[in-house]
Write an enzyme that holds these catalytic residues in place. Structure first.
Site, PDB file in Angstrom:
ATOM      1  N   ASP A 110      -8.844 -12.629   0.718  1.00 19.26           N
ATOM      2  CA  ASP A 110      -7.918 -11.502   0.602  1.00 19.26           C
ATOM      3  C   ASP A 110      -7.227 -11.676  -0.749  1.00 19.26           C
ATOM      4  O   ASP A 110      -6.014 -11.869  -0.818  1.00 19.26           O
ATOM      5  CB  ASP A 110      -6.915 -11.498   1.765  1.00 19.26           C
ATOM      6  CG  ASP A 110      -6.091 -10.217   1.812  1.00 19.26           C
ATOM      7  OD1 ASP A 110      -6.280  -9.372   0.911  1.00 19.26           O
ATOM      8  OD2 ASP A 110      -5.265 -10.069   2.731  1.00 19.26           O
TER       9      ASP A 110
ATOM     10  N   GLU B 238     -11.617  -3.450  -3.383  1.00 15.43           N
ATOM     11  CA  GLU B 238     -10.610  -2.478  -3.818  1.00 15.43           C
ATOM     12  C   GLU B 238     -10.369  -2.684  -5.313  1.00 15.43           C
ATOM     13  O   GLU B 238      -9.681  -3.624  -5.699  1.00 15.43           O
ATOM     14  CB  GLU B 238      -9.316  -2.686  -3.039  1.00 15.43           C
ATOM     15  CG  GLU B 238      -9.472  -2.572  -1.536  1.00 15.43           C
ATOM     16  CD  GLU B 238      -8.408  -3.376  -0.800  1.00 15.43           C
ATOM     17  OE1 GLU B 238      -7.221  -3.103  -0.993  1.00 15.43           O
ATOM     18  OE2 GLU B 238      -8.779  -4.287  -0.048  1.00 15.43           O
TER      19      GLU B 238
ATOM     20  N   HIS C 179      -9.899   2.213  -0.082  1.00 13.64           N
ATOM     21  CA  HIS C 179      -9.867   1.089   0.856  1.00 13.64           C
ATOM     22  C   HIS C 179     -11.012   1.148   1.880  1.00 13.64           C
ATOM     23  O   HIS C 179     -10.829   0.804   3.052  1.00 13.64           O
ATOM     24  CB  HIS C 179      -8.502   1.088   1.561  1.00 13.64           C
ATOM     25  CG  HIS C 179      -8.033  -0.256   1.995  1.00 13.64           C
ATOM     26  ND1 HIS C 179      -8.689  -1.006   2.936  1.00 13.64           N
ATOM     27  CD2 HIS C 179      -6.967  -0.992   1.601  1.00 13.64           C
ATOM     28  CE1 HIS C 179      -8.029  -2.136   3.121  1.00 13.64           C
ATOM     29  NE2 HIS C 179      -6.977  -2.159   2.320  1.00 13.64           N
TER      30      HIS C 179
ATOM     31  N   HIS D 204       0.799  -1.230   0.000  1.00 13.38           N
ATOM     32  CA  HIS D 204       0.000   0.000   0.000  1.00 13.38           C
ATOM     33  C   HIS D 204       0.837   1.289   0.000  1.00 13.38           C
ATOM     34  O   HIS D 204       0.531   2.245   0.718  1.00 13.38           O
ATOM     35  CB  HIS D 204      -0.954   0.011   1.200  1.00 13.38           C
ATOM     36  CG  HIS D 204      -2.052  -1.019   1.104  1.00 13.38           C
ATOM     37  ND1 HIS D 204      -2.482  -1.562  -0.084  1.00 13.38           N
ATOM     38  CD2 HIS D 204      -2.829  -1.600   2.068  1.00 13.38           C
ATOM     39  CE1 HIS D 204      -3.464  -2.425   0.148  1.00 13.38           C
ATOM     40  NE2 HIS D 204      -3.692  -2.471   1.444  1.00 13.38           N
TER      41      HIS D 204
HETATM   42  C1  GAL Z   1      -5.776  -5.203   2.018  1.00 11.04           C
HETATM   43  C2  GAL Z   1      -4.764  -6.285   1.818  1.00 11.04           C
HETATM   44  C3  GAL Z   1      -4.689  -7.073   3.109  1.00 11.04           C
HETATM   45  C4  GAL Z   1      -4.334  -6.160   4.266  1.00 11.04           C
HETATM   46  C5  GAL Z   1      -5.325  -5.003   4.306  1.00 11.04           C
HETATM   47  C6  GAL Z   1      -4.963  -3.971   5.353  1.00 11.04           C
HETATM   48  O1  GAL Z   1      -5.865  -4.420   0.859  1.00 11.04           O
HETATM   49  O2  GAL Z   1      -5.137  -7.101   0.734  1.00 11.04           O
HETATM   50  O3  GAL Z   1      -3.749  -8.129   2.991  1.00 11.04           O
HETATM   51  O4  GAL Z   1      -3.028  -5.706   4.117  1.00 11.04           O
HETATM   52  O5  GAL Z   1      -5.359  -4.359   3.073  1.00 11.04           O
HETATM   53  O6  GAL Z   1      -4.985  -4.505   6.618  1.00 11.04           O
END
Ligand code: GAL
Length: 378
Positions: A275, A340, A203, A133
């Site tokens: 995920d 997302e 997000h 991210h």
């Molecule tokens: C998502 C990601 C997860 C985790 C989450 C934040 O976008 O796919 O693995 O990192 O964000 O906690």
């Protein structure tokens, strides 16, 4: 007498000009202070509204959607987005990325490395051996410049050449609009002065029963994807585009999240639930429906459309009850889900995936629409 009348008329005209506009489609945005960052930067909270009662709260820190108040079938309005009441909530870790714009590269880049134009770039690594991210201080932790207009808010962030290891000065713009169709429309655009990679997404964690109102296991999901990208133990795609057929990942027909979120399948175990990035059917043909989610009790539905080739379906697996959110609600595991819209994780290291590269002179453009509706529930 005539003079007095003229003054009164002038006063009336001035009052009318100052009054918030009431006609359909012309509700005014509102702005208020949301505090200051540790370095003293002012953060504002904007509220965008339509004439049907839908409201979105957006702060200039991280271009975060702090609330999404949407009408239900019974005439009530419920906030369906997880978040915090204060700026400190967003700044203090552990960071769930609630509502944020994630960038420069959403999701993971393996080992925080990639090559572009024959040069190897090393990124800030913040998730085991990988970059997640956007790194240690991604776009979700920057203060954006805001320009409101009617029911829209345009936010801009200039990311410097070399920031978190990424090449090129990237000017990213995100425009949020609350439409009269009860949509939150997100328009992304970006320009660079040197070839770079980017993957911008939002997000938001949704709970269509209302934020903090229990888990999302009863939500019924459809995802328009025949394939997904399986991952390794570090949640990095293996490169395979796997069919969802006869797996817990098949959401081509509506099915409750809870039906298979704990299925005895390797990919479910690796993700601690869902995920995973889905390879959207028919991508590249403009704005298309990626997913639909309904909460049966309220009858509230979210439809997600996007121009992006993928969507990360994440079921709040890392929430564990340590975060206290809006109104004192405690967020337990699976209290929210994210959709997302994105390019696939680790695309800079996967030439076979749709390219996430951007060259100078080209404009990156992308649209995602979250549309809310409600039918009377049971
Ligand atoms: C998502 C990601 C997860 C985790 C989450 C934040 O976008 O796919 O693995 O990192 O964000 O906690």
């Amino acid at each position: 007498m005539f003079q007095k009348l003229a003054v009164a008329a002038g006063l009336m005209a001035a009052l009318i000009a100052c009054a918030p506009k009431k006609e359909t489609g012309s509700q005014e945005w509102k702005k208020q202070s949301f505090g200051k960052t540790a370095s003293g930067e002012e953060v504002e909270l904007y509220t965008l509204a339509n004439s049907r009662g839908m409201e979105a709260g957006v702060i200039t820190y991280g271009a975060i959607v702090t609330s999404l108040k949407v009408p239900d079938a019974k005439g009530g309005i419920v906030d369906v987005a997880l978040g915090f009441d204060t700026l400190e909530g967003y700044i203090l870790g552990p960071d769930p990325y609630f509502g944020a714009i994630v960038g420069r590269y959403g999701n993971r880049i393996a080992k925080g490395r990639f090559s572009l134009g024959g040069v190897e770039y090393k990124l800030a690594v913040n998730n085991g051996a990988n970059a997640l991210h956007g790194g240690l201080r991604g776009f979700d932790k920057q203060v954006w410049k805001a320009k409101p207009a009617g029911q829209s808010l345009e936010l801009t962030y200039v990311s410097k050449d070399g920031e978190e290891g990424y090449p090129g000065t990237l000017t990213a713009t995100v425009a949020y609009t609350v439409t009269e169709q009860n949509e939150l429309r997100i328009e992304y655009s970006a320009l660079t002065d040197k070839e770079t990679v980017l993957n911008l997404t939002n997000h938001t964690y949704f709970n269509l029963a209302g934020q903090g109102e229990g888990d999302i296991l009863g939500h019924i999901v459809t995802i328009n994807a025949d394939r997904f990208t399986p991952v390794d133990a570090g949640l990095i795609p293996t490169g395979e585009l796997r069919s969802v057929e006869r797996t817990a990942f098949d959401f081509r027909q509506p099915i409750a999240i809870g039906e298979r979120v704990n299925a005895a399948e390797e990919q479910i175990k690796l993700g601690k639930g869902y995920d995973h990035n889905y390879v959207l059917n028919g991508a590249g043909g403009g704005l298309a429906v990626a997913a639909t989610v309904t909460e049966p009790k309220s009858g509230r539905t979210l439809q997600v459309s996007t121009t992006e080739p993928g969507v990360q379906f994440y079921t709040g697996n890392f929430l564990d009850g340590t975060l206290k959110g809006k109104g004192g609600k405690v967020y337990q595991q699976r209290y929210g889900f994210c959709l997302e819209t994105q390019h696939f994780p680790d695309s800079p290291n996967r030439p076979e995936f749709p390219s996430a590269a951007l060259k100078p002179g080209a404009r990156f453009q992308s649209t995602t629409v979250f549309k809310f509706s409600a039918t009377p529930g049971s």
